[in-house]
Motif scaffolding. Structure first.
Motif, PDB file in Angstrom:
ATOM      1  N   GLY A  71       0.877  -1.229  -0.025  1.00  0.00           N
ATOM      2  CA  GLY A  71      -0.004   0.168  -0.161  1.00  0.00           C
ATOM      3  C   GLY A  71       0.608   1.154  -0.201  1.00  0.00           C
ATOM      4  O   GLY A  71       0.170   2.317   0.052  1.00  0.00           O
ATOM      5  N   GLY A  72       2.292   1.206  -0.084  1.00  0.00           N
ATOM      6  CA  GLY A  72       2.747   2.567   0.058  1.00  0.00           C
ATOM      7  C   GLY A  72       2.975   3.056   1.482  1.00  0.00           C
ATOM      8  O   GLY A  72       2.992   2.160   2.412  1.00  0.00           O
ATOM      9  N   HIS A  73       3.502   4.236   1.599  1.00  0.00           N
ATOM     10  CA  HIS A  73       3.951   4.834   2.848  1.00  0.00           C
ATOM     11  C   HIS A  73       2.859   4.621   3.962  1.00  0.00           C
ATOM     12  O   HIS A  73       2.974   4.195   4.932  1.00  0.00           O
ATOM     13  CB  HIS A  73       4.395   6.281   2.958  1.00  0.00           C
ATOM     14  N   PHE A  74       1.405   4.737   3.434  1.00  0.00           N
ATOM     15  CA  PHE A  74       0.192   4.403   4.154  1.00  0.00           C
ATOM     16  C   PHE A  74      -0.717   3.609   3.328  1.00  0.00           C
ATOM     17  O   PHE A  74      -1.240   4.347   2.229  1.00  0.00           O
ATOM     18  CB  PHE A  74      -0.565   5.843   4.864  1.00  0.00           C
ATOM     19  N   ALA A  75      -0.975   2.659   3.687  1.00  0.00           N
ATOM     20  CA  ALA A  75      -2.291   1.962   3.065  1.00  0.00           C
ATOM     21  C   ALA A  75      -3.423   2.893   2.976  1.00  0.00           C
ATOM     22  O   ALA A  75      -4.364   2.955   2.150  1.00  0.00           O
ATOM     23  CB  ALA A  75      -2.509   0.297   3.366  1.00  0.00           C
ATOM     24  N   ILE A  76      -3.788   3.143   4.536  1.00  0.00           N
ATOM     25  CA  ILE A  76      -4.832   4.237   4.737  1.00  0.00           C
ATOM     26  C   ILE A  76      -4.346   5.252   5.628  1.00  0.00           C
ATOM     27  O   ILE A  76      -3.904   4.585   6.658  1.00  0.00           O
ATOM     28  CB  ILE A  76      -6.165   3.287   5.233  1.00  0.00           C
ATOM     29  N   ILE A  77      -4.594   6.443   5.337  1.00  0.00           N
ATOM     30  CA  ILE A  77      -4.437   7.577   6.227  1.00  0.00           C
ATOM     31  C   ILE A  77      -5.705   8.396   6.337  1.00  0.00           C
ATOM     32  O   ILE A  77      -6.133   8.840   4.919  1.00  0.00           O
ATOM     33  CB  ILE A  77      -3.281   8.461   6.111  1.00  0.00           C
ATOM     34  N   ALA A  78      -6.174   8.531   7.558  1.00  0.00           N
ATOM     35  CA  ALA A  78      -7.230   9.440   7.524  1.00  0.00           C
ATOM     36  C   ALA A  78      -7.013  10.438   8.519  1.00  0.00           C
ATOM     37  O   ALA A  78      -6.505  10.234   9.597  1.00  0.00           O
ATOM     38  CB  ALA A  78      -8.649   8.585   8.229  1.00  0.00           C
ATOM     39  N   THR A  79      -7.099  11.807   8.156  1.00  0.00           N
ATOM     40  CA  THR A  79      -6.649  12.954   8.856  1.00  0.00           C
ATOM     41  C   THR A  79      -7.886  13.980   9.045  1.00  0.00           C
ATOM     42  O   THR A  79      -8.470  14.585   8.197  1.00  0.00           O
ATOM     43  CB  THR A  79      -5.271  13.726   8.321  1.00  0.00           C
ATOM     44  N   GLY A  80      -8.352  14.152  10.124  1.00  0.00           N
ATOM     45  CA  GLY A  80      -9.641  15.048  10.644  1.00  0.00           C
ATOM     46  C   GLY A  80     -10.581  14.712  10.042  1.00  0.00           C
ATOM     47  O   GLY A  80     -11.595  15.374   9.463  1.00  0.00           O
ATOM     48  N   VAL A  81     -10.959  13.137  10.041  1.00  0.00           N
ATOM     49  CA  VAL A  81     -12.279  12.692   9.487  1.00  0.00           C
ATOM     50  C   VAL A  81     -13.002  12.389  10.977  1.00  0.00           C
ATOM     51  O   VAL A  81     -12.726  11.720  11.964  1.00  0.00           O
ATOM     52  CB  VAL A  81     -11.980  11.384   8.992  1.00  0.00           C
TER      53      VAL A  81
END
Length: 512
Positions: free
Chosen positions: A181-191
């Motif tokens: 997935g790269g550096h982050f497969a999933i990144i959620a910020t301010g969600v």
């Protein structure tokens, strides 16, 4: 007659497509996607998303096939559905004519270095959305981050995240898998109001990062990430202010450190020895590192760890970490500290932020097997700032043991301003629990065992005020004392195995 038949077939197919779109389903193949893994399908995917958005929302369907794409820009009220047999592949800009969206400017990241590049930019991703509502990615298909980078982008056009969501509301991620997935497969910020359910992620860095989010539900996920954290909650300064991460539940999840790719293919290999940071393989659940905002009202329950690092709760950049419960956990083959609880003062953020606090953490019903004699569990504040109000109950820990008596003499450095990770502190002189700068600690119904006799104390307490031990059982320790105490106040010991009158006097005499 033949031409009439072709016209009839065309009209029937057109009618099916029209009815599907009228029902709110937009098949990317109807908009020109080939699904052959050779032709870039980015434009067709965006055409389907635009059509659904213009209709007020809908499902963008990926039927069976392999869809090669650069950045996909989500819109409100859209569901991306990866059907059975569908794979969305992140293209490589060195192999295909195109690029990912450039990382957007963020003065809170690049200019001030409050968090790293990956936490400061979101649009350089395979799928991204910002300031959206009511969005989802679902289905049994696969996202393959084949063309994504795992580090910060050295040049524009490269992508380094599979899914990035910033300042969105009502987000659902369910049922799909992610590979590489790269550096982050999933990144959620301010969600706000985020649901993550039934995902399988087998990746080369972080699996899921939840940063500055509120009202989050993570459940039924299997996360393999030997090179970085599996599931981590953070509260960075990426939004330009210290936003909290709060009201989060994590349940029925499994985290691993198997070789990348061997979870999804079912071989579960463990040949990799270290992560890129030169520490042991990662794959853990963690709160912290980036910790400007507060962590509150968080539960972790019914989870398993295997061949990875242990549970880490950290506040080092000014955050308040409080009201955390951890229950019904099984950790197998833990490669560093089973528990790492740290209050520090790295203070990566605006100068006006004070040192944070760490309090009211309950840990119950945990079974651990750990294989690295360099470590023990660590509960550590810094001078003048204690970790406090921590309860451990119904804990069984079996460690490999075998550390020499010389390790019991190691002085653990304070490292008040350092990066928070067990490996930063070197060898640990206690094989069970090392506690320093702590207050109001309770441990009840605890069993500690070693496979090989260990010469270190089971417990070291240094600058601890108010500590209660009851129903403690220690098995297979060698000649070392059960306890080593320094500057301990209000110690209460009840029903501690092998602690006869002589040893109890010894304990009291060691309180220097």
């Amino acid at each position: 007659m033949f031409q009439k038949s072709l016209v009839l077939i065309f009209l029937l197919l057109a009618g099916v497509t029209l009815r599907a779109q009228q029902a709110g389903v937009y098949n990317v193949k109807d908009f020109g996607a080939s699904g052959d893994g050779v032709q870039l399908d980015s434009e067709a995917i965006h055409a389907a998303i635009d059509a659904a958005s213009q209709a007020g929302g809908g499902t963008v369907l990926f039927p069976a096939g392999e869809y090669l794409s650069f950045s996909i820009r989500m819109k409100s009220n859209i569901n991306l559905h990866l059907g059975a047999g569908a794979t969305l592949v992140a293209a490589n800009m060195d192999e295909h004519n195109g690029k990912y969206d450039d990382p957007e400017p963020n003065m809170w990241g690049d200019s001030l270095h409050y968090q790293d590049f990956g936490h400061s930019h979101f649009q350089n991703s395979l799928i991204w959305g910002e300031n959206l509502v009511n969005i989802s990615i679902t289905g049994p298909g696969l996202i393959h981050g084949k063309g994504l980078q795992k580090w910060g982008n050295p040049r524009p056009g490269l992508g380094n995240k599979s899914i990035a969501m910033k300042k969105c509301r009502n987000v659902v991620l369910r049922d799909f898998s992610i590979l590489h997935g790269g550096h982050f497969a999933i990144i959620a910020t301010g969600v706000d109001n985020l649901t993550i359910d039934n995902l399988k992620i087998d990746t080369n860095r972080d699996a899921i990062d939840i940063d500055c989010c509120r009202h989050v539900r993570v459940s039924n996920c299997s996360l393999n990430s030997p090179n970085d954290d599996a599931l981590v909650l953070k509260a960075s300064y990426a939004l330009g202010y210290a936003a909290p991460c709060e009201n989060v539940t994590i349940t029925n999840c499994a985290v691993f450190g198997f070789d990348e790719g061997t979870f999804l293919d079912g071989t579960y290999q463990t040949t990799q020895q270290v992560a890129p940071d030169k520490g042991v393989v990662t794959g853990r659940i963690k709160l912290g590192t980036e910790s400007n905002g507060n962590f509150r009202n968080i539960t972790i329950s019914n989870c398993t760890f295997e061949h990875c690092r242990g549970l880490a709760l950290e506040t080092v950049d000014g955050s308040v970490l409080e009201d955390i419960t951890v229950s019904n956990i099984v950790m197998k083959d833990i490669l560093n500290a089973p528990f790492f609880f740290r209050l520090g003062s790295r203070m990566r953020g605006p100068e006006e932020l004070p040192v944070g606090s760490f309090k009211r953490v309950l840990v119950d019903n945990v079974i651990v097997t750990a294989s690295n004699p360099q470590y023990g569990s660590m509960l550590m504040g810094i001078p003048g700032h204690d970790v406090e109000d921590i309860v451990f109950s119904n804990i069984w820990i079996r460690v490999k043991g075998g550390a020499p008596a010389s390790q019991a003499l190691v002085e653990v450095p304070e490292l008040e301003n350092s990066y928070p990770d067990p490996q930063e502190f070197g060898d640990i002189p206690a094989w069970g629990f090392y506690m320093r700068h702590a207050r109001n600690i309770s441990m009840h119904h605890i069993t500690l065992e070693t496979e090989i006799p260990d010469a270190r104390p089971a417990f070291i307490l240094d600058d601890v005020k108010g500590v209660s031990f009851s129903d403690i059982r220690v098995v297979n320790q060698s000649e070392g004392p059960l306890f080593k105490l320094k500057d301990v106040e209000n110690l209460d010991l009840q029903r501690v195995s092998d602690l006869d009158d002589r040893n109890e006097k010894e304990v009291k005499s060691l309180n220097l």
